[in-house]
Structure formats: structure tokens, C-alpha cells
Write a protein that holds these residues in place. Structure first.
Motif, PDB file in Angstrom:
ATOM      1  N   GLU A 191       0.845  -1.191   0.000  1.00 14.60           N
ATOM      2  CA  GLU A 191       0.000   0.000   0.000  1.00 14.60           C
ATOM      3  C   GLU A 191       0.878   1.236   0.000  1.00 14.60           C
ATOM      4  OE1 GLU A 191      -2.141   0.329   3.905  1.00 14.60           O
ATOM      5  OE2 GLU A 191      -0.980  -1.476   4.287  1.00 14.60           O
TER       6      GLU A 191
ATOM      7  N   ASP B  94     -11.756  -8.729  -8.540  1.00 15.46           N
ATOM      8  CA  ASP B  94     -10.940  -8.344  -7.388  1.00 15.46           C
ATOM      9  C   ASP B  94     -11.836  -7.774  -6.284  1.00 15.46           C
ATOM     10  OD1 ASP B  94      -8.799  -7.685  -5.767  1.00 15.46           O
ATOM     11  OD2 ASP B  94      -8.338  -5.838  -6.856  1.00 15.46           O
ATOM     12  N   MET B  95     -12.707  -6.867  -6.659  1.00 17.84           N
ATOM     13  CA  MET B  95     -13.600  -6.235  -5.679  1.00 17.84           C
ATOM     14  C   MET B  95     -14.538  -7.258  -5.043  1.00 17.84           C
ATOM     15  SD  MET B  95     -12.881  -3.090  -5.263  1.00 17.84           S
ATOM     16  CE  MET B  95     -11.154  -3.270  -5.681  1.00 17.84           C
ATOM     17  N   ARG B  98     -13.167  -9.215  -2.379  1.00 17.17           N
ATOM     18  CA  ARG B  98     -12.974  -8.478  -1.134  1.00 17.17           C
ATOM     19  C   ARG B  98     -14.308  -8.142  -0.460  1.00 17.17           C
ATOM     20  NH1 ARG B  98      -7.856  -5.057  -1.802  1.00 17.17           N
ATOM     21  NH2 ARG B  98      -6.791  -6.078  -3.508  1.00 17.17           N
ATOM     22  N   GLY B 140     -15.990   1.393  -5.725  1.00 15.10           N
ATOM     23  CA  GLY B 140     -16.134   0.303  -4.772  1.00 15.10           C
ATOM     24  C   GLY B 140     -17.202   0.722  -3.773  1.00 15.10           C
ATOM     25  N   MET B 145     -12.663   4.511  -6.399  1.00 16.31           N
ATOM     26  CA  MET B 145     -11.615   3.610  -5.920  1.00 16.31           C
ATOM     27  C   MET B 145     -10.374   3.772  -6.784  1.00 16.31           C
ATOM     28  SD  MET B 145     -11.891   1.153  -3.643  1.00 16.31           S
ATOM     29  CE  MET B 145     -11.012  -0.285  -3.088  1.00 16.31           C
ATOM     30  N   GLY B 146     -10.573   3.945  -8.078  1.00 20.37           N
ATOM     31  CA  GLY B 146      -9.439   4.050  -8.971  1.00 20.37           C
ATOM     32  C   GLY B 146      -9.829   4.568 -10.331  1.00 20.37           C
ATOM     33  N   TYR B 233      -4.940   3.684  -8.226  1.00 22.84           N
ATOM     34  CA  TYR B 233      -5.788   3.418  -7.073  1.00 22.84           C
ATOM     35  C   TYR B 233      -5.625   4.517  -6.021  1.00 22.84           C
ATOM     36  CZ  TYR B 233      -6.312  -1.456  -8.626  1.00 22.84           C
ATOM     37  OH  TYR B 233      -6.598  -2.601  -9.325  1.00 22.84           O
ATOM     38  N   ARG B 237      -7.664   3.869  -0.035  1.00 19.12           N
ATOM     39  CA  ARG B 237      -8.753   2.894  -0.136  1.00 19.12           C
ATOM     40  C   ARG B 237      -8.328   1.542  -0.698  1.00 19.12           C
ATOM     41  NH1 ARG B 237     -14.239   3.613  -2.073  1.00 19.12           N
ATOM     42  NH2 ARG B 237     -14.663   2.435  -0.195  1.00 19.12           N
ATOM     43  N   TYR B 238      -7.097   1.451  -1.207  1.00 10.24           N
ATOM     44  CA  TYR B 238      -6.733   0.198  -1.845  1.00 10.24           C
ATOM     45  C   TYR B 238      -5.447  -0.391  -1.292  1.00 10.24           C
ATOM     46  CZ  TYR B 238      -6.197  -3.324  -5.466  1.00 10.24           C
ATOM     47  OH  TYR B 238      -6.077  -4.518  -6.123  1.00 10.24           O
ATOM     48  N   ARG B 239      -5.460  -1.680  -1.120  1.00 12.33           N
ATOM     49  CA  ARG B 239      -4.283  -2.424  -0.689  1.00 12.33           C
ATOM     50  C   ARG B 239      -4.141  -3.627  -1.599  1.00 12.33           C
ATOM     51  NH1 ARG B 239      -4.110  -4.343   5.411  1.00 12.33           N
ATOM     52  NH2 ARG B 239      -3.760  -2.133   5.749  1.00 12.33           N
ATOM     53  N   TYR B 240      -2.909  -3.896  -2.025  1.00  8.53           N
ATOM     54  CA  TYR B 240      -2.642  -4.994  -2.952  1.00  8.53           C
ATOM     55  C   TYR B 240      -2.240  -6.246  -2.192  1.00  8.53           C
ATOM     56  CZ  TYR B 240      -0.515  -7.270  -7.050  1.00  8.53           C
ATOM     57  OH  TYR B 240      -0.194  -8.128  -8.063  1.00  8.53           O
TER      58      TYR B 240
END
Lengths: 246, 246
Positions: A191, B94-95, B98, B140, B145-146, B233, B237-240
Motif C-alpha cells: 500500500e 478483485d472487488m 474483497r 467500490g 476507488m481508482g 488506485y 482505499r486500496y491495498r494490494y
DNA sequence: CAGTGGTCTAGACCACCGG
DNA sequence: CGGTGGTCTAGACCACTGT
């Protein structure tokens, strides 16, 4: 360079065959998108059974060197796809793969009381009060690249000295030789975050500069957590690579 | 829920067996770190050969459900390791994984002249002057989100309409049904960057906020580039996630 | 030692592709 | 149709683990 398979060799035959084929592909003996000999032909050429041939090919496919098409044949992947897979590597190995000379400056090393977050990542049992922490500034070609904090669960009396850590190039090498722990799998998250004044001064960047934060939990060959590592990478110097499959 | 193997089933036997075992594991029938029946026992239980048994187990190991120890047995991985692998997924998939509801707002869609960078990522031949671009704001749970920009090489006359894109939930679904292109592999890079005023306003954040930039080149079943996707992103709000193996 | 997974064989039949 | 990869079998021997 090996050209035939030794039935009594140290490596299993499918592994030997994969090595032979990989060298022939990497050496440019086979062109991209060209078919390699069929499985029945390879049986003849190397005098091993088709099952063994297929196992070798399976390996090379997972490594990105070949692909199959049902009814047509097995083909050489273009060079582009022959690079690295999502691999569990240490900072040093990662740097070497990129052609950068890794370096480190150990900031702190010793036992500490873990925070709740570290406890949960290490899946630490209640009664365990202390974990071993190593804080290092990581360098790439001599320039600050990232700030790494690693946590380990060691048994009573076990320790890692500053000198040992400096001697072994790789901490994984050391963990394997000293404690017989082999990293085999890891979960990583990435992140973005901004540098605090302290982080900034260590990394020689401006406070508030963007950083890439990696948090990784590594599992040993026994599928138990063996380390938790947090690395803050300089946003201007680091890029993360991944290879995805479906 | 399947309990036995149908020798004439639609799926190959090793696949059926893997499904059966996976359900038993996920259903909590087997405890973490407990051994599953030995391969010879499974042969008896399911009336298939050991080779088939081993193939099924190989599958489940690669999916993170089991691990083997030579001379000891095959064991169930703890839940922690049973989550996702480095998987090639679309933004929507992906969403959903999650537990977030994906959404989109199409900003632009149509043919454009590609930049040098896009040309090289798409490995575009000289004579190809135009590529198809889609620019979307990705949501999201309804919140930005991106920012996603996708490029595709389409043949003469082929096109994608705004309506089609909105109708199909997944663009991969659409590409498969319309053009018989199946994504099978991708190379992805991640780095940090700061939002420009334009990006910031679209993402509803302050200019200069940190962003996670993902660039992905996707390859089709023929090992040819089929798309290049850039996603910015929101850092907050986003983590990989990635799963690494050695 | 017996039981586990690791490797290997020789052969069979199927599904798919191209001419 | 012949050639390709995809699946499967029954059996063998080896290497490693624990008792």
C-alpha cells in the motif's frame, strides 16, 4: 552442458530433462512460437517414458518457457514471458535480480515486546512475551532504498548477533543453517503511505514523500509463521513486479 | 455435493477428486495440520489409480490447501494459507473477492493514436496506427476507488460499444465471447505516485494525495499481448495482496 | 521394520487439430 | 485420416520417517 539423461543421476530424470530443454530454449536453439519435438519423439530421443517427458514439460510451462496447444503441439514462449514469476525472495536476492548491489546498515537488533499488530501477524501465543527484531536501512548501489523491520520468533536462548547478520549475506541462509527454517510461502500486502520526518531523514528524502509499504508474513516448511517483515520503500526508487496467472 | 467419482463425468477424475477433497477441507472435515488419508488409502476409497490421486493432490497443493512431507504424509494447510493466490483477475473480480460491490463510470471510449509507451507495452507492429482505449472511473461500494485506462488491439472493424461494456459485468467475459480471447498470464508492476489535479478531482481526493499505480500487460491463450491496463488506485482505499512461493 | 511420499515405466484410450 | 496433447491404469522401486 548436459545433453543426455543419467538414469542414476543425482537429480530425478524429469528434472534433468527440464534443465536440458531449458538450456536449449534459453540458448536460442528453439525460436519463439516454434514447436518443440512431440512428446512421442522426445520419448525416443531421451529414452524416458512419456510420463517423465510430460513432467519435465509441466515444469517448464510453470516457469514460463513453454506452452501447449491441444492437438497442435508444445511451443516455445516468447522471451518476454521467460522472466521471473511471483517469487518469494529476500531484499538482497530481489536487488541482485535487478542488477543492483544490495547493502545494509543495521540500526537496531535485539528482543522487544511486540505490538498487538505484530503479535497477530506472527500468530504469537499468549505466553510468548518477546520477539526478536531487526531494524535495517537497506541500500541499493549504496543509496537508501528502504527501511526494513523484521520480527522473528526464536526459542529460549536463541539469538542473532550483529556480526552474524553482517557476515551472512542473506538472512534466509542464516536461518536455514542455524535454525533449520526454510521459507516456503508468504502473504504480502502493498500500500502507499507518506514518510514521517524520522523515516524521511533516514531515507534521505523530504518528509511527506510517498512510500511503498510492503508487509509480509513468511511461512516455514512446516507451514508455521517464521517471520513478519515490514519494508518502507522509497517511492522514487522502487517498483514492484508480479507475474499473474489464471 | 459430490462424494464419488464418475468415471465418465464431464470433468477429468483428478479434477473431480480435487473438488471432493477441497470441499471436505473447506467444510472443516479435516483439521489444520492433520494428515489426510494416505495415497494408497485414497486409491481404495475412490477407486482410481495412485497417479490420479497424486494429480488431484498436486492441484490442491498449488491452491494452498494441502502440503506434503516426505515419509510422513499429506497434511491440511491452516486456514490462513487457504485464501487467494496471485491470481489474474479483473477489477470487478478483485472487488467481489474483497466483498466490495464493484461499479464503473465510463469516461471515454474509442480509438486513439497510442503513445510510444503504450505502443511498446502492446508490442504494436509499425503499421498499426490505432488502438482501442477505454477510460473508466472504478467504484467500490459506490465510492471512487481508482482510475482505469485500458488499451486493446482490435482487428479492422471490430469495436466495443459503451452499451456492451455496461451490459457485460466483466470485460474479460466480453472479450472471450466476442473475440475468443482468454487472458492467461500477465505481468504487473506497482509503484507510488501523486495525484494530478485532474486525477484528484475525479477520485474526489486532494491534489498531491498518494496513489498506487498498477500497470499490467495481459497475454492471451496464444501468448500474445491482448491488453495493457493502467490503474491509479486511491492510496487510502486500496491495498494490494500477493501470495509468494519459493 | 512398515508406512509414507517420490519417481518411473509401458501401455492404453480419448479429444482435438490439420490436411 | 494421422499426429498432437490429455487422461488413466497397474505395477515397480526408491528415499525418507517413525517406532
Amino acid at each position: 552442458m548436459q545433453k543426455t539423461i543419467d538414469p542414476n543421476g543425482f537429480l530425478p530424470r524429469y528434472h534433468q530433462l527440464a534443465n536440458i530443454l531449458r538450456e536449449r530454449i534459453a540458448g536460442g536453439k528453439f525460436e519463439a512460437h516454434q514447436p518443440i519435438p512431440s512428446e512421442r519423439q522426445l520419448e525416443e530421443i531421451y529414452s524416458v517414458s512419456r510420463t517423465t517427458i510430460r513432467r519435465a514439460i509441466d515444469l517448464l510451462i510453470r516457469q514460463g518457457f513453454l506452452y501447449r496447444e491441444h492437438g497442435r503441439g508444445t511451443f516455445v514462449s516468447p522471451q518476454k514471458l521467460q522472466k521471473r514469476i511471483s517469487e518469494l525472495t529476500s531484499f538482497s536476492e530481489d536487488m541482485k535480480q535487478r542488477g543492483i548491489i544490495p547493502g545494509q546498515k543495521i540500526l537496531e537488533i535485539g528482543y522487544v515486546q511486540p505490538s498487538t499488530k505484530v503479535r497477530s501477524h506472527l500468530e504469537l501465543p499468549e505466553e510468548c512475551k518477546q520477539v526478536f527484531r531487526i531494524e535495517r536501512l537497506r541500500l541499493g548501489d549504496g543509496i537508501p532504498m528502504g527501511l526494513q523491520t523484521s520480527y522473528y520468533i526464536l526459542s529460549e536462548g536463541q539469538t542473532i548477533s550483529r556480526e552474524e547478520l553482517e557476515e551472512y549475506g542473506s538472512i534466509y541462509q542464516m536461518l536455514q543453517e542455524k535454525f533449520h527454517l526454510i521459507p516456503t510461502e508468504a502473504d504480502e500486502t502493498l500500500e502507499v503511505t507518506l514518510a514521517t520526518p524520522l523515516e524521511a531523514s533516514l531515507l534521505q528524502i523530504k518528509p511527506g514523500s510517498p512510500l511503498l509499504l510492503s508487509e509480509r508474513t513468511t511461512y516455514s516448511q512446516y507451514r508455521r509463521v517464521m517471520e513478519f517483515v515490514k519494508i518502507l520503500y522509497r517511492g522514487d526508487r522502487y517498483r514492484y513486479f508480479a507475474k499473474l496467472t489464471r
